[in-house]
Write an enzyme that holds these catalytic residues in place. Structure first.
Site, PDB file in Angstrom:
ATOM      1  N   LYS A  83       0.838  -1.208   0.000  1.00  0.00           N
ATOM      2  CA  LYS A  83       0.000   0.000   0.000  1.00  0.00           C
ATOM      3  C   LYS A  83       0.868   1.251   0.000  1.00  0.00           C
ATOM      4  O   LYS A  83       0.682   2.151  -0.812  1.00  0.00           O
ATOM      5  CB  LYS A  83      -0.917  -0.007   1.235  1.00  0.00           C
ATOM      6  N   ASN A  84       1.807   1.308   0.943  1.00  0.00           N
ATOM      7  CA  ASN A  84       2.573   2.544   1.094  1.00  0.00           C
ATOM      8  C   ASN A  84       3.499   2.815  -0.087  1.00  0.00           C
ATOM      9  O   ASN A  84       3.793   3.970  -0.382  1.00  0.00           O
ATOM     10  CB  ASN A  84       3.369   2.523   2.404  1.00  0.00           C
TER      11      ASN A  84
ATOM     12  N   ARG B 183      -3.666  10.958   4.645  1.00  0.00           N
ATOM     13  CA  ARG B 183      -2.514  11.831   4.775  1.00  0.00           C
ATOM     14  C   ARG B 183      -1.547  11.719   3.596  1.00  0.00           C
ATOM     15  O   ARG B 183      -0.894  12.708   3.212  1.00  0.00           O
ATOM     16  CB  ARG B 183      -1.820  11.423   6.076  1.00  0.00           C
TER      17      ARG B 183
ATOM     18  N   CYS C 242      -4.270  13.209  13.116  1.00  0.00           N
ATOM     19  CA  CYS C 242      -4.924  11.926  12.911  1.00  0.00           C
ATOM     20  C   CYS C 242      -4.815  11.156  14.208  1.00  0.00           C
ATOM     21  O   CYS C 242      -4.157  11.590  15.141  1.00  0.00           O
ATOM     22  CB  CYS C 242      -4.312  11.160  11.748  1.00  0.00           C
TER      23      CYS C 242
ATOM     24  N   ARG D 127       1.379  14.554  13.505  1.00  0.00           N
ATOM     25  CA  ARG D 127       1.882  14.306  12.152  1.00  0.00           C
ATOM     26  C   ARG D 127       1.886  15.548  11.256  1.00  0.00           C
ATOM     27  O   ARG D 127       1.148  15.629  10.268  1.00  0.00           O
ATOM     28  CB  ARG D 127       1.093  13.180  11.491  1.00  0.00           C
TER      29      ARG D 127
ATOM     30  N   VAL E 206       3.487  18.400   8.456  1.00  0.00           N
ATOM     31  CA  VAL E 206       4.138  18.205   7.152  1.00  0.00           C
ATOM     32  C   VAL E 206       5.284  19.195   6.951  1.00  0.00           C
ATOM     33  O   VAL E 206       5.705  19.453   5.830  1.00  0.00           O
ATOM     34  CB  VAL E 206       3.127  18.318   5.976  1.00  0.00           C
ATOM     35  N   ASP E 207       5.788  19.749   8.071  1.00  0.00           N
ATOM     36  CA  ASP E 207       6.846  20.761   7.960  1.00  0.00           C
ATOM     37  C   ASP E 207       8.085  20.260   7.203  1.00  0.00           C
ATOM     38  O   ASP E 207       8.688  21.009   6.432  1.00  0.00           O
ATOM     39  CB  ASP E 207       7.242  21.263   9.362  1.00  0.00           C
ATOM     40  N   LEU E 208       8.439  18.989   7.393  1.00  0.00           N
ATOM     41  CA  LEU E 208       9.643  18.487   6.713  1.00  0.00           C
ATOM     42  C   LEU E 208       9.446  18.446   5.198  1.00  0.00           C
ATOM     43  O   LEU E 208      10.380  18.691   4.440  1.00  0.00           O
ATOM     44  CB  LEU E 208      10.008  17.077   7.217  1.00  0.00           C
TER      45      LEU E 208
ATOM     46  N   ASP F 278       4.627   0.283  12.119  1.00  0.00           N
ATOM     47  CA  ASP F 278       3.388  -0.277  11.565  1.00  0.00           C
ATOM     48  C   ASP F 278       3.175  -1.750  11.939  1.00  0.00           C
ATOM     49  O   ASP F 278       2.149  -2.325  11.584  1.00  0.00           O
ATOM     50  CB  ASP F 278       3.362  -0.124  10.036  1.00  0.00           C
TER      51      ASP F 278
ATOM     52  N   ILE G 262       8.289   6.401  16.953  1.00  0.00           N
ATOM     53  CA  ILE G 262       7.979   7.151  15.723  1.00  0.00           C
ATOM     54  C   ILE G 262       6.759   8.056  15.922  1.00  0.00           C
ATOM     55  O   ILE G 262       6.765   9.212  15.519  1.00  0.00           O
ATOM     56  CB  ILE G 262       7.708   6.189  14.533  1.00  0.00           C
TER      57      ILE G 262
ATOM     58  N   ARG H 224      -8.788   0.082   4.535  1.00  0.00           N
ATOM     59  CA  ARG H 224      -7.823   1.021   3.952  1.00  0.00           C
ATOM     60  C   ARG H 224      -6.510   0.309   3.646  1.00  0.00           C
ATOM     61  O   ARG H 224      -5.788   0.728   2.752  1.00  0.00           O
ATOM     62  CB  ARG H 224      -7.533   2.165   4.939  1.00  0.00           C
TER      63      ARG H 224
HETATM   64  C1  UD1 Z   1       4.772   6.560   6.464  1.00  0.00           C
HETATM   65  C2  UD1 Z   1       3.794   5.423   6.298  1.00  0.00           C
HETATM   66  C3  UD1 Z   1       3.214   5.028   7.654  1.00  0.00           C
HETATM   67  C4  UD1 Z   1       4.338   4.703   8.637  1.00  0.00           C
HETATM   68  C5  UD1 Z   1       5.334   5.852   8.700  1.00  0.00           C
HETATM   69  C6  UD1 Z   1       6.554   5.547   9.547  1.00  0.00           C
HETATM   70  C7  UD1 Z   1       2.882   5.894   4.103  1.00  0.00           C
HETATM   71  C8  UD1 Z   1       1.718   6.267   3.276  1.00  0.00           C
HETATM   72  N1  UD1 Z   1       2.713   5.863   5.417  1.00  0.00           N
HETATM   73  O1  UD1 Z   1       4.035   7.667   6.970  1.00  0.00           O
HETATM   74  O2  UD1 Z   1       2.392   3.876   7.466  1.00  0.00           O
HETATM   75  O3  UD1 Z   1       3.799   4.519   9.924  1.00  0.00           O
HETATM   76  O4  UD1 Z   1       5.807   6.173   7.372  1.00  0.00           O
HETATM   77  O5  UD1 Z   1       7.176   4.408   9.090  1.00  0.00           O
HETATM   78  O6  UD1 Z   1       3.934   5.572   3.570  1.00  0.00           O
HETATM   79  N2  UD1 Z   1       6.954  14.186  10.840  1.00  0.00           N
HETATM   80  C9  UD1 Z   1       7.080  15.524  11.130  1.00  0.00           C
HETATM   81  N3  UD1 Z   1       7.028  16.426  10.101  1.00  0.00           N
HETATM   82  C10 UD1 Z   1       6.874  16.041   8.803  1.00  0.00           C
HETATM   83  C11 UD1 Z   1       6.752  14.675   8.503  1.00  0.00           C
HETATM   84  C12 UD1 Z   1       6.788  13.767   9.551  1.00  0.00           C
HETATM   85  O7  UD1 Z   1       7.224  15.911  12.282  1.00  0.00           O
HETATM   86  O8  UD1 Z   1       6.838  16.908   7.904  1.00  0.00           O
HETATM   87  C13 UD1 Z   1       7.006  13.184  11.929  1.00  0.00           C
HETATM   88  C14 UD1 Z   1       5.741  12.347  12.042  1.00  0.00           C
HETATM   89  O9  UD1 Z   1       4.766  12.988  12.826  1.00  0.00           O
HETATM   90  C15 UD1 Z   1       6.291  11.090  12.694  1.00  0.00           C
HETATM   91  C16 UD1 Z   1       7.686  10.953  12.073  1.00  0.00           C
HETATM   92  O10 UD1 Z   1       7.996  12.242  11.584  1.00  0.00           O
HETATM   93  O11 UD1 Z   1       6.396  11.269  14.074  1.00  0.00           O
HETATM   94  C17 UD1 Z   1       7.829   9.956  10.950  1.00  0.00           C
HETATM   95  O12 UD1 Z   1       6.801  10.171  10.019  1.00  0.00           O
HETATM   96  P1  UD1 Z   1       6.951   9.837   8.473  1.00  0.00           P
HETATM   97  O13 UD1 Z   1       8.098   8.913   8.252  1.00  0.00           O
HETATM   98  O14 UD1 Z   1       6.924  11.094   7.707  1.00  0.00           O
HETATM   99  O15 UD1 Z   1       5.603   9.050   8.217  1.00  0.00           O
HETATM  100  P2  UD1 Z   1       4.665   9.123   6.945  1.00  0.00           P
HETATM  101  O16 UD1 Z   1       5.473   9.298   5.707  1.00  0.00           O
HETATM  102  O17 UD1 Z   1       3.536  10.055   7.196  1.00  0.00           O
END
Ligand code: UD1
Length: 423
Positions: free
Chosen positions: A22-23, A94, A118, A123, A125-127, A309, A331, A401
């Protein structure tokens, strides 16, 4: 809303086919936005998240058709008609944020609704935004939307250094960098197999990428990407989930398409718990060495560490282990919502912040429980498989999902599981 009733029914025997990830698929689909030529994805999973991404891409003018019962996705973005990802779609999933980088690279502009919080944490999206700014994009947050614009002449390559690992942000900037002018070096990049899969697909489309699977990825921008056909990598989370079924219930199950390299850290913990995993010509065969598994401590980490996960599902196993296990979630800040539900089934769990201490009990007992997120819902099904009596898992839309035909796959190995459609 549908519910699922699981009845503890003893050991499981047989084979379970593992679907495409899926991811990975959710990152591969937006890659269509980078090219005017068609992208075909095979081994696609049949899930509601994939349908949500389909709707999002279609809203931008892409053509997406599901062929061969949904296992092949034919995508084409020869003429994009929009660059705005609406709140109504983004709020459902997301991963919608993954259209931001490709839209910026191809159309020079993008408006994407902020995903919001969520169930498993804030979570942000700043990065994603900082990484795209490093390629010259201008970001403006207004009315709940990210308004992004590439500089005149398009995105330009540059150094991107993540303060911590983000799968989605790595994917977004990787896609954007393929069409940027010059070289992008992504440091502290995510190393997940889904990133490797995306990089391989982009390379088949003509992108110049090196270093995927390590923490430093280098992308040399090219003028255009072309069409490609790509097979989606096996879903390591679905794999790990079904590997836990015989670990919890006994018996022997072969997970077809499974590969050790996708679940290395997870297999080490299974081994410590007393579960045998052997490679076969077609996948991975799993059985437990004795009736009772042993307690093990687990800490979630970015790949190649133990995946967040699979934390909920592992907790379901450890609920009946011999001894006490400590699970540390590193995480996400709020990812133990399955714990109170497992406790309704008789589990002994003490959650303190990001740490859960699970003391094994002899047997869980069936109960009505509530699925709170995708992985939590499947952990309750696993727990129900080994419990005494019936477990009714309510609110299973989360499950749909991320897990295709879960009742069919588990019934085929002898589980007693049925879906009760909403009245
Ligand atoms: C992806 C996976 C999700 C998995 C996660 C971690 C998909 C669709 N989803 O989610 O199933 O649980 O990786 O392996 O691929 N963060 C920030 N700012 C950002 C982005 C992330 O602070 O801009 C934080 C998040 O809140 C979290 C951590 O970074 O605490 C890791 O998140 P991230 O690796 O980005 O997860 P996703 O890509 O959303």
């Amino acid at each position: 809303m549908d519910s699922i009733i699981v009845t503890g029914n003893g050991p499981l025997h047989g084979q379970i086919p593992i679907a495409g990830a899926k991811n990975a698929c959710l990152a591969l689909m937006p890659a269509t936005l980078l090219s005017e030529e068609p992208l075909t994805l095979t081994n696609a999973p049949r899930l509601s998240d994939i349908r949500t991404m389909t709707t999002l891409l279609q809203s931008l003018g892409a053509e997406v058709s599901a062929l061969q019962d949904g296992q092949v996705l034919a995508l084409s973005s020869h003429a994009l008609t929009g660059h705005r990802a609406e709140y109504d779609i983004v709020r459902k999933m997301r991963a919608s944020i993954l259209v931001l980088g490709p839209l910026l690279a191809r159309a020079g502009q993008a408006e994407v609704s902020l995903p919001g919080g969520c169930a498993i944490g804030a979570r942000p999206v700043d990065l994603h935004l900082r990484a795209l700014e490093a390629l010259g994009a201008e970001m403006d947050l207004r009315d709940g939307y990210v308004h992004a614009r590439a500089p005149a002449g398009g995105l330009r390559g540059g150094p991107v250094e993540f303060p911590f690992v983000s799968v989605g942000a790595t994917e977004n900037v990787l896609m954007a960098a393929t069409l940027a002018r010059g070289t992008t070096v992504i440091r502290n990049a995510a190393r997940e197999p889904e990133i490797v899969d995306l990089a391989r697909c982009l390379r088949t489309m003509g992108a110049a990428i090196e270093g995927e699977g390590t923490d430093e990825i280098t992308v040399e921008g090219v003028d255009r990407l072309h069409g490609a056909t790509h097979r989606v990598v096996t879903d390591r989370i679905e794999l790990g989930t079904y590997m836990l079924a015989p670990a919890i219930c006994g018996g022997e199950v072969e997970c077809l398409g499974g590969r050790i390299d996708l679940v290395g850290a997870f297999c080490e913990k299974l081994d410590a718990a007393g579960i045998d995993v052997t490679e076969t010509a077609n996948g991975l065969k799993v059985s437990r060495r004795s009736d009772r598994v042993k307690a093990v401590d687990v800490t979630t980490e970015p790949f190649p560490g133990f995946p967040t996960d699979l934390q909920a599902q592992m907790m379901a196993l450890l609920c009946t282990a011999d001894g006490a296990s400590v699970l540390e979630e590193r995480i996400f800040e709020n990812r133990f919502m399955h714990a109170p539900e497992l406790m309704r089934m008789g589990a002994r769990i003490d959650v303190q912040g990001g740490t859960a201490r699970v003391t094994g009990v002899d047997r869980l007992k069936g109960a009505p429980v509530m699925a709170t997120d995708l992985r939590a819902s499947v952990s309750l099904i696993l727990a129900g498989l080994a419990a005494e009596g019936d477990t009714t898992v309510n609110r299973v839309y989360h499950l749909d999902r991320g897990y295709e035909r879960v009742e069919e796959k588990l019934s085929a190995v002898g589980a007693k599981i049925e879906r009760v459609p909403a009245q």
